[in-house]
Design a protein around this motif. Structure first.
Motif, PDB file in Angstrom:
ATOM      1  N   VAL A  41     142.781  -9.097  35.230  1.00 64.94           N
ATOM      2  CA  VAL A  41     143.691  -8.593  36.251  1.00 64.94           C
ATOM      3  C   VAL A  41     145.073  -8.325  35.675  1.00 64.94           C
ATOM      4  CG1 VAL A  41     144.785  -9.100  38.462  1.00 64.94           C
ATOM      5  CG2 VAL A  41     142.424  -9.785  38.072  1.00 64.94           C
ATOM      6  N   ASP A  42     145.528  -9.163  34.747  1.00 65.01           N
ATOM      7  CA  ASP A  42     146.881  -8.994  34.218  1.00 65.01           C
ATOM      8  C   ASP A  42     147.010  -7.806  33.273  1.00 65.01           C
ATOM      9  OD1 ASP A  42     145.412 -10.014  32.144  1.00 65.01           O
ATOM     10  OD2 ASP A  42     146.760 -11.688  31.694  1.00 65.01           O
ATOM     11  N   GLN A  43     145.869  -7.112  33.024  1.00 69.71           N
ATOM     12  CA  GLN A  43     145.946  -5.936  32.164  1.00 69.71           C
ATOM     13  C   GLN A  43     146.507  -4.729  32.917  1.00 69.71           C
ATOM     14  OE1 GLN A  43     142.243  -5.036  30.251  1.00 69.71           O
ATOM     15  NE2 GLN A  43     143.236  -4.080  28.507  1.00 69.71           N
ATOM     16  N   LEU A  44     146.419  -4.758  34.246  1.00 71.08           N
ATOM     17  CA  LEU A  44     146.989  -3.690  35.054  1.00 71.08           C
ATOM     18  C   LEU A  44     148.483  -3.948  35.237  1.00 71.08           C
ATOM     19  CD1 LEU A  44     144.267  -3.323  37.831  1.00 71.08           C
ATOM     20  CD2 LEU A  44     144.480  -2.071  35.690  1.00 71.08           C
ATOM     21  N   VAL A  45     149.267  -2.907  35.068  1.00 66.71           N
ATOM     22  CA  VAL A  45     150.724  -3.042  35.169  1.00 66.71           C
ATOM     23  C   VAL A  45     151.209  -2.239  36.369  1.00 66.71           C
ATOM     24  CG1 VAL A  45     152.928  -2.756  33.999  1.00 66.71           C
ATOM     25  CG2 VAL A  45     150.868  -3.253  32.660  1.00 66.71           C
ATOM     26  N   PRO A  46     151.465  -2.888  37.519  1.00 70.81           N
ATOM     27  CA  PRO A  46     151.932  -2.173  38.704  1.00 70.81           C
ATOM     28  C   PRO A  46     153.335  -1.617  38.499  1.00 70.81           C
ATOM     29  CG  PRO A  46     151.084  -4.363  39.264  1.00 70.81           C
ATOM     30  CD  PRO A  46     151.254  -4.319  37.777  1.00 70.81           C
ATOM     31  N   SER A  47     153.663  -0.597  39.262  1.00 69.02           N
ATOM     32  CA  SER A  47     155.002  -0.008  39.198  1.00 69.02           C
ATOM     33  C   SER A  47     156.028  -0.958  39.801  1.00 69.02           C
ATOM     34  CB  SER A  47     155.043   1.321  39.960  1.00 69.02           C
ATOM     35  OG  SER A  47     154.140   2.245  39.417  1.00 69.02           O
ATOM     36  N   ASP A  48     157.228  -0.921  39.260  1.00 67.27           N
ATOM     37  CA  ASP A  48     158.306  -1.751  39.804  1.00 67.27           C
ATOM     38  C   ASP A  48     158.803  -1.214  41.137  1.00 67.27           C
ATOM     39  OD1 ASP A  48     158.244  -3.460  37.613  1.00 67.27           O
ATOM     40  OD2 ASP A  48     159.653  -2.222  36.473  1.00 67.27           O
ATOM     41  N   THR A  49     158.784   0.100  41.287  1.00 70.57           N
ATOM     42  CA  THR A  49     159.243   0.744  42.528  1.00 70.57           C
ATOM     43  C   THR A  49     158.206   1.763  42.979  1.00 70.57           C
ATOM     44  OG1 THR A  49     160.442   2.424  41.242  1.00 70.57           O
ATOM     45  CG2 THR A  49     161.677   0.471  41.931  1.00 70.57           C
ATOM     46  N   PRO A  50     158.131   2.036  44.288  1.00 69.03           N
ATOM     47  CA  PRO A  50     157.156   3.015  44.790  1.00 69.03           C
ATOM     48  C   PRO A  50     157.389   4.391  44.193  1.00 69.03           C
ATOM     49  CG  PRO A  50     158.069   1.708  46.589  1.00 69.03           C
ATOM     50  CD  PRO A  50     158.884   1.395  45.372  1.00 69.03           C
TER      51      PRO A  50
END
Length: 389
Positions: free
Chosen positions: A292-301
């Motif tokens: 799961v930690d391999q995905l890097v979500p965006s900081d802002t929309p």
């Protein structure tokens, strides 16, 4: 791909024949499954990957300094490899397809199986004598010989309670008997398919031996029941409880009688009446990323208009390494797109396109809701711009 087309990958069998006669039934050895196979990475590159933070790697030494069948976990220091003996050890690196695009391309050859069943490609390296002992895996696996030679011996199906060697960090069988005729040395490009529960033992026969293991995920019954119960439970109102209005006086106040058990049974079954719940849970659980930690979500929309402009300028989004996608139709026009453990309702053609190998470019914008969907997937880390990869 038509199921009646013979595949060299399967030794001339069609996909339908393989699935009917071998898949989860019995092993299959395919000589020259990959013609003129060249390993996408060499032993030094694999060792380098095992030294990186976040990469799952193990080192198995048959005669380790602390005892037989010693297992060490990465990340490793480069100096470790210089201190190892000349034989009888194995390096295992998990999910190499997440880090090396050329390795991930091997998965394209297995499109005769559901994509959501694929787990990852593990690569093992071993000098002469390297092995992890005779053992059993509880999943389907295709073993591709990538470099050097490895001898494989099979021992047939074994029961779940087969004795294993105690006190070590490996599930090595205490007893292993080679089945008649199931003893082969594989050369580069050869491939061996093994169904779950089949005892096998692979030993390196050359100085540099690399084997690519294409594994498939299959939740166990206990994992599935627990996960599905959690999924259902999160969606139930707290007011839905055990109830016994109209019951008769108990013969013994301490007795748990049949009527009480039946009321509890009806309560549980009432929560399972909606068939779509199973599909929604299954799609989510089978697309959960391995890490799961391999995905890097965006900081802002993401600004949807900016995303559309970039696509129209010729930019292309890519599916992130390790991301998983699947879809299920809700009706003739809509579907749930499952992406990395989440489910998003969208147009059916859009779900099919995103879950496929099709380019994620401006052509997708012809589908209603495509821009918003792509932005949501980018924000979740499931997609990335080409230049970010």
């Amino acid at each position: 791909m038509p199921s009646d087309a013979p595949l060299s990958l399967l030794g001339g069998l069609t996909a339908a024949e393989f699935l009917r006669d071998y898949w989860q039934r019995k092993p299959l050895l395919i000589r020259g499954a990959f013609v003129d196979f060249e390993s996408p990475l060499d032993p030094d590159e694999l060792a380098g990957l095992a030294c990186e933070e976040g990469v799952e790697a193990r080192l198995v030494e048959e005669d380790g300094p602390d005892g037989p069948w010693q297992v060490s976990h990465g990340p490793f220091d480069e100096a470790v490899f210089g201190e190892l003996p000349e034989r009888d050890w194995t390096l295992l690196v998990q999910a190499v397809d997440h880090y090396v695009p050329e390795v991930a391309e091997l998965l394209e050859h297995f499109d005769f199986l559901p994509r959501w069943r694929l787990d990852d490609i593990m690569i093992s390296y071993a000098p002469p004598g390297g092995s992890v002992g005779p053992h059993v895996d509880q999943y389907d696996v295709f073993l591709i010989q990538g470099l050097g030679r490895r001898r494989w011996q099979l021992g047939g199906r074994v029961p779940d309670d087969a004795p294993i060697i105690p006190g070590i960090d490996l599930r090595i069988l205490e007893r292993f008997t080679v089945a008649a005729g199931d003893d082969w040395v594989l050369e580069p490009g050869d491939m061996l398919y093994l169904p779950p529960g089949w005892a096998h033992h692979g030993v390196s026969q050359s100085d540099d031996c690399m084997t690519y293991s294409v594994g498939f995920r299959a939740p166990s019954a206990d994992e599935a029941v627990t996960s599905f119960a959690d999924f259902i439970g999160e969606r139930l109102p707290p007011s839905l409880r055990y109830a016994d209005a109209g019951m008769t006086p108990p013969a013994d106040p301490a007795e748990l009688d049949d009527a009480a058990l039946e009321r509890m049974r009806r309560l549980i079954l009432s929560t399972l009446d909606e068939p779509s719940q199973l599909a929604q849970w299954f799609g989510r659980v089978m697309t959960q990323p391995k890490y799961v930690d391999q995905l890097v979500p965006s900081d802002t929309p993401t600004d949807v208009d900016e995303l559309v402009a970039l696509l129209q300028e010729g930019e292309e989004l890519l599916r992130s390494p390790g991301s998983r996608f699947a879809w299920r139709a809700l009706d003739d026009e809509t579907a749930t797109l499952f992406a990395d453990g989440d489910g998003i309702a969208c147009a059916l053609p859009l779900a099919r396109a995103v879950a496929s190998d099709e380019p994620l470019d401006a052509e997708l914008l012809a589908h209603e809701g495509a821009a918003e969907l792509l932005a949501a997937l980018y924000d979740a880390g499931s997609l990335a711009w080409a230049e970010e990869e």
